[in-house]
Design a protein around this motif. Structure first.
Motif, PDB file in Angstrom:
ATOM      1  N   TYR A  46      -3.561  -1.877  11.583  1.00 46.93           N
ATOM      2  CA  TYR A  46      -4.365  -0.946  10.774  1.00 46.93           C
ATOM      3  C   TYR A  46      -4.124  -1.114   9.281  1.00 46.93           C
ATOM      4  O   TYR A  46      -4.984  -0.818   8.457  1.00 46.93           O
ATOM      5  CB  TYR A  46      -4.110   0.515  11.192  1.00 46.93           C
ATOM      6  CG  TYR A  46      -2.747   1.045  10.851  1.00 46.93           C
ATOM      7  CD1 TYR A  46      -1.715   0.993  11.756  1.00 46.93           C
ATOM      8  CD2 TYR A  46      -2.491   1.595   9.591  1.00 46.93           C
ATOM      9  CE1 TYR A  46      -0.459   1.478  11.441  1.00 46.93           C
ATOM     10  CE2 TYR A  46      -1.240   2.071   9.266  1.00 46.93           C
ATOM     11  CZ  TYR A  46      -0.226   2.006  10.194  1.00 46.93           C
ATOM     12  OH  TYR A  46       1.020   2.471   9.856  1.00 46.93           O
ATOM     13  N   TYR A  47      -2.937  -1.635   8.937  1.00 46.29           N
ATOM     14  CA  TYR A  47      -2.620  -1.876   7.523  1.00 46.29           C
ATOM     15  C   TYR A  47      -3.604  -2.899   6.946  1.00 46.29           C
ATOM     16  O   TYR A  47      -4.053  -2.786   5.814  1.00 46.29           O
ATOM     17  CB  TYR A  47      -1.186  -2.392   7.451  1.00 46.29           C
ATOM     18  CG  TYR A  47      -0.514  -2.385   6.096  1.00 46.29           C
ATOM     19  CD1 TYR A  47       0.341  -1.349   5.729  1.00 46.29           C
ATOM     20  CD2 TYR A  47      -0.689  -3.433   5.198  1.00 46.29           C
ATOM     21  CE1 TYR A  47       0.997  -1.357   4.510  1.00 46.29           C
ATOM     22  CE2 TYR A  47      -0.040  -3.449   3.980  1.00 46.29           C
ATOM     23  CZ  TYR A  47       0.807  -2.403   3.642  1.00 46.29           C
ATOM     24  OH  TYR A  47       1.448  -2.422   2.432  1.00 46.29           O
ATOM     25  N   THR A  48      -3.952  -3.901   7.784  1.00 43.71           N
ATOM     26  CA  THR A  48      -4.888  -4.928   7.328  1.00 43.71           C
ATOM     27  C   THR A  48      -6.295  -4.362   7.140  1.00 43.71           C
ATOM     28  O   THR A  48      -7.044  -4.829   6.283  1.00 43.71           O
ATOM     29  CB  THR A  48      -4.895  -6.118   8.314  1.00 43.71           C
ATOM     30  OG1 THR A  48      -3.546  -6.506   8.565  1.00 43.71           O
ATOM     31  CG2 THR A  48      -5.648  -7.305   7.748  1.00 43.71           C
ATOM     32  N   PHE A  60      11.416   5.125   4.259  1.00 43.73           N
ATOM     33  CA  PHE A  60      11.503   4.049   5.259  1.00 43.73           C
ATOM     34  C   PHE A  60      10.297   3.131   5.202  1.00 43.73           C
ATOM     35  O   PHE A  60      10.414   1.918   5.214  1.00 43.73           O
ATOM     36  CB  PHE A  60      11.617   4.617   6.685  1.00 43.73           C
ATOM     37  CG  PHE A  60      12.933   5.269   6.958  1.00 43.73           C
ATOM     38  CD1 PHE A  60      14.094   4.763   6.400  1.00 43.73           C
ATOM     39  CD2 PHE A  60      13.024   6.389   7.765  1.00 43.73           C
ATOM     40  CE1 PHE A  60      15.316   5.375   6.631  1.00 43.73           C
ATOM     41  CE2 PHE A  60      14.238   6.998   8.010  1.00 43.73           C
ATOM     42  CZ  PHE A  60      15.388   6.491   7.442  1.00 43.73           C
ATOM     43  N   PHE A  61       9.109   3.765   5.168  1.00 45.58           N
ATOM     44  CA  PHE A  61       7.895   2.958   5.167  1.00 45.58           C
ATOM     45  C   PHE A  61       7.865   2.050   3.948  1.00 45.58           C
ATOM     46  O   PHE A  61       7.609   0.856   4.034  1.00 45.58           O
ATOM     47  CB  PHE A  61       6.666   3.866   5.192  1.00 45.58           C
ATOM     48  CG  PHE A  61       5.372   3.120   5.297  1.00 45.58           C
ATOM     49  CD1 PHE A  61       4.968   2.587   6.516  1.00 45.58           C
ATOM     50  CD2 PHE A  61       4.556   2.927   4.192  1.00 45.58           C
ATOM     51  CE1 PHE A  61       3.776   1.887   6.630  1.00 45.58           C
ATOM     52  CE2 PHE A  61       3.361   2.233   4.299  1.00 45.58           C
ATOM     53  CZ  PHE A  61       2.974   1.716   5.519  1.00 45.58           C
ATOM     54  N   SER A  62       8.174   2.642   2.806  1.00 48.67           N
ATOM     55  CA  SER A  62       8.064   1.889   1.568  1.00 48.67           C
ATOM     56  C   SER A  62       9.084   0.750   1.486  1.00 48.67           C
ATOM     57  O   SER A  62       8.783  -0.313   0.963  1.00 48.67           O
ATOM     58  CB  SER A  62       8.224   2.828   0.381  1.00 48.67           C
ATOM     59  OG  SER A  62       7.960   2.139  -0.806  1.00 48.67           O
ATOM     60  N   LEU A  95       0.841  -1.197   0.000  1.00 56.27           N
ATOM     61  CA  LEU A  95       0.000   0.000   0.000  1.00 56.27           C
ATOM     62  C   LEU A  95       0.874   1.245   0.000  1.00 56.27           C
ATOM     63  O   LEU A  95       0.489   2.284  -0.526  1.00 56.27           O
ATOM     64  CB  LEU A  95      -0.907   0.007   1.225  1.00 56.27           C
ATOM     65  CG  LEU A  95      -1.944  -1.113   1.308  1.00 56.27           C
ATOM     66  CD1 LEU A  95      -2.674  -1.062   2.641  1.00 56.27           C
ATOM     67  CD2 LEU A  95      -2.937  -1.000   0.163  1.00 56.27           C
ATOM     68  N   GLY A  96       2.065   1.126   0.593  1.00 61.45           N
ATOM     69  CA  GLY A  96       2.998   2.242   0.648  1.00 61.45           C
ATOM     70  C   GLY A  96       3.353   2.763  -0.737  1.00 61.45           C
ATOM     71  O   GLY A  96       3.489   3.968  -0.941  1.00 61.45           O
ATOM     72  N   ASN A  97       3.493   1.863  -1.695  1.00 61.12           N
ATOM     73  CA  ASN A  97       3.873   2.276  -3.043  1.00 61.12           C
ATOM     74  C   ASN A  97       2.687   2.754  -3.853  1.00 61.12           C
ATOM     75  O   ASN A  97       2.768   3.723  -4.596  1.00 61.12           O
ATOM     76  CB  ASN A  97       4.480   1.102  -3.834  1.00 61.12           C
ATOM     77  CG  ASN A  97       5.624   0.471  -3.117  1.00 61.12           C
ATOM     78  OD1 ASN A  97       5.467  -0.013  -1.992  1.00 61.12           O
ATOM     79  ND2 ASN A  97       6.771   0.488  -3.727  1.00 61.12           N
TER      80      ASN A  97
END
Ligand code: PHE
Length: 449
Positions: free
Chosen positions: A108-110, A220-222, A30-32
């Motif tokens: 929360y990502y899920t 960093f997140f990605s 989702l980051g990308n």
């Protein structure tokens, strides 16, 4: 069975390609495809893209190699890894923080990942309810959240080779293929040219300190850095593999997919005369309005959300794997038991996030940083603060405690001629990463006030 025979219960990637696909699968998510385009849109387009690429190259890449090296040297989860390198020290707390951050990001990502599954069907049948009414429907978002949690468990259940690697090998090429199809569709739209110049023609007058900070956080997140996901994935690498080139490939693929996602979004966005600075809702709110205007729009739209779901799944499995590896290595739990229990804890933690998107209004309007919703707060706390804190601690540990001299022995296995590159990484990890991340953290705390 691993080559050292000691930890025969631990898995190992079957090949370097298997590792690269799995690690790229963790990084690409989702980051990308969701976060990168909206952050780029908010930060002025091309100039942000250039800063982002600089952050990946100068900070992301050395930190990636550092995490992989710590992992492969110790052949342990993050907690065990710090303990193996610096016995009896408090450094293993950094590992615990990583495990905690992984479980909390997973929670929360899920929730977001569940929405992508809903949007596959929603787009396919041409249902045009708004994003808000979709997320505030408890009968949709909670079952989708549960479904995505179970999907993640089922993959991680299978272990390293037969679970994570096998699925990454199938899913990553599908994702690449879908992206190429969507790019072709998007750039051939009438009016796509303005989107391309927004995305590729930099206007540096728009760059501020905030742009740099956004670029660093996104990097960093990605790249899945700062919480030990790459330590864990590195721990399943064979001693024959080249850590530096593997890390480069992962960073390259991750960056390529983000850039490609921008190539889908911006030309279409400008072709439809829409605002690139729409914010977090960009993908969910704007794209479904674009798809119906395209020939075959429902199918293209469903394909896009399928792609987003696939990318999210290969990331949630890595988020779950960190805590699982900790329980399997350190507490000698059966993988099966560890996976279900961690997922259940994460599901419980994720409930307030799921409810905060319109189901329980009070959870959507909190006096907390991150935009006011509980989900926004979790993202702010764990993706921004904790990943940056983890990244600074890992770079200090690598550069000043373990030191490049010892780490170099590990890196040279599999890459005997690494040479001067290590000096460059060393300088980055000892000085540049800690200094820059410190600035980011200070800024984050000032911006709360
Ligand atoms: N890198 C993933 C993404 O871009 C998110 C992630 C962060 C995964 C940290 C694992 C660890 O979506």
């Amino acid at each position: 069975m691993t080559s050292d025979g000691m930890h025969s219960d631990r898995g190992e990637w079957s090949s370097k390609l298997g590792f690269i696909l799995a690690a790229a699968g963790s990084a690409i998510g989702l980051g990308n495809i969701w976060r990168f385009p909206y952050v780029t849109g908010q930060n002025g387009g091309a100039a942000f893209l250039i800063l982002y690429l600089v952050c990946v190259l100068l900070l992301g890449l050395p930190l990636m190699v550092a995490e992989l090296t710590i992992g492969r040297f110790s052949r342990r989860n993050p907690v065990g890894a710090f303990e193996a390198i610096k016995q009896g020290s408090w450094w293993k707390i950094v590992g615990y923080l990583g495990v905690l951050t992984g479980v909390c990001i997973l929670s929360y990502y899920t929730v977001m990942a569940g929405y992508t599954i809903g949007y596959i069907v929603k787009t396919l049948v041409g249902n045009d309810t708004t994003f808000e009414s979709f997320t505030s429907n408890a009968w949709l978002s909670l079952p989708l959240f549960l479904l995505f949690s179970v999907l993640t468990v089922l993959v991680v259940h299978g272990g390293v080779k037969n679970g994570i690697e096998r699925w990454a090998k199938i899913l990553m090429p599908v994702l690449l293929f879908l992206l190429v199809v969507l790019i072709i569709r998007s750039v051939t739209l009438e009016g796509a040219g303005r989107g391309l110049s927004f995305y590729f023609k930099p206007d540096f007058s728009k760059v501020t300190g905030k742009t740099l900070l956004a670029a660093l956080g996104q990097a960093f997140f990605s790249l899945s850095l700062g919480m030990g996901a790459m330590i864990t994935y590195g721990s399943y690498l064979s001693k024959k593999d080249n850590l530096v080139t593997s890390g480069c490939f992962v960073a390259l693929f991750d960056t390529m997919i983000a850039v490609m996602a921008g190539l889908v979004i911006f030309p279409a966005l400008f072709a439809m005369n829409m605002n690139p600075a729409e914010g977090p809702g960009l993908v969910f709110q704007v794209l479904p309005r674009i798809f119906p205007q395209l020939p075959g729009g429902n199918i293209v739209g469903a394909a896009f959300f399928l792609l987003l779901a696939i990318a999210a799944l290969t990331s949630t499995i890595s988020l779950l794997e960190v805590a699982t590896a900790y329980l399997v290595d350190e507490k000698h739990w059966l993988r099966r038991k560890a996976v279900w229990i961690v997922a259940a804890v994460s599901f419980g933690l994720g409930l307030p996030s799921a409810l905060s998107q319109g189901i329980v209004p009070a959870l959507g309007d909190l006096p907390l940083p991150g935009g006011g919703s509980f989900l926004g707060f979790m993202d702010w706390l764990f993706a921004n603060v904790m990943l940056a804190a983890g990244a600074i601690l890992i770079s200090i540990f690598f550069g000043w405690v373990w030191k490049m001299k010892s780490a170099a022995e590990e890196i040279r296995q599999g890459y005997p001629n690494v040479g001067k590159l290590l000096t460059a990484f060393d300088i980055m990890l000892r000085f540049v990463c800690p200094a820059l991340i410190l600035v980011v953290l200070i800024y984050l705390f000032i911006s709360i006030g």
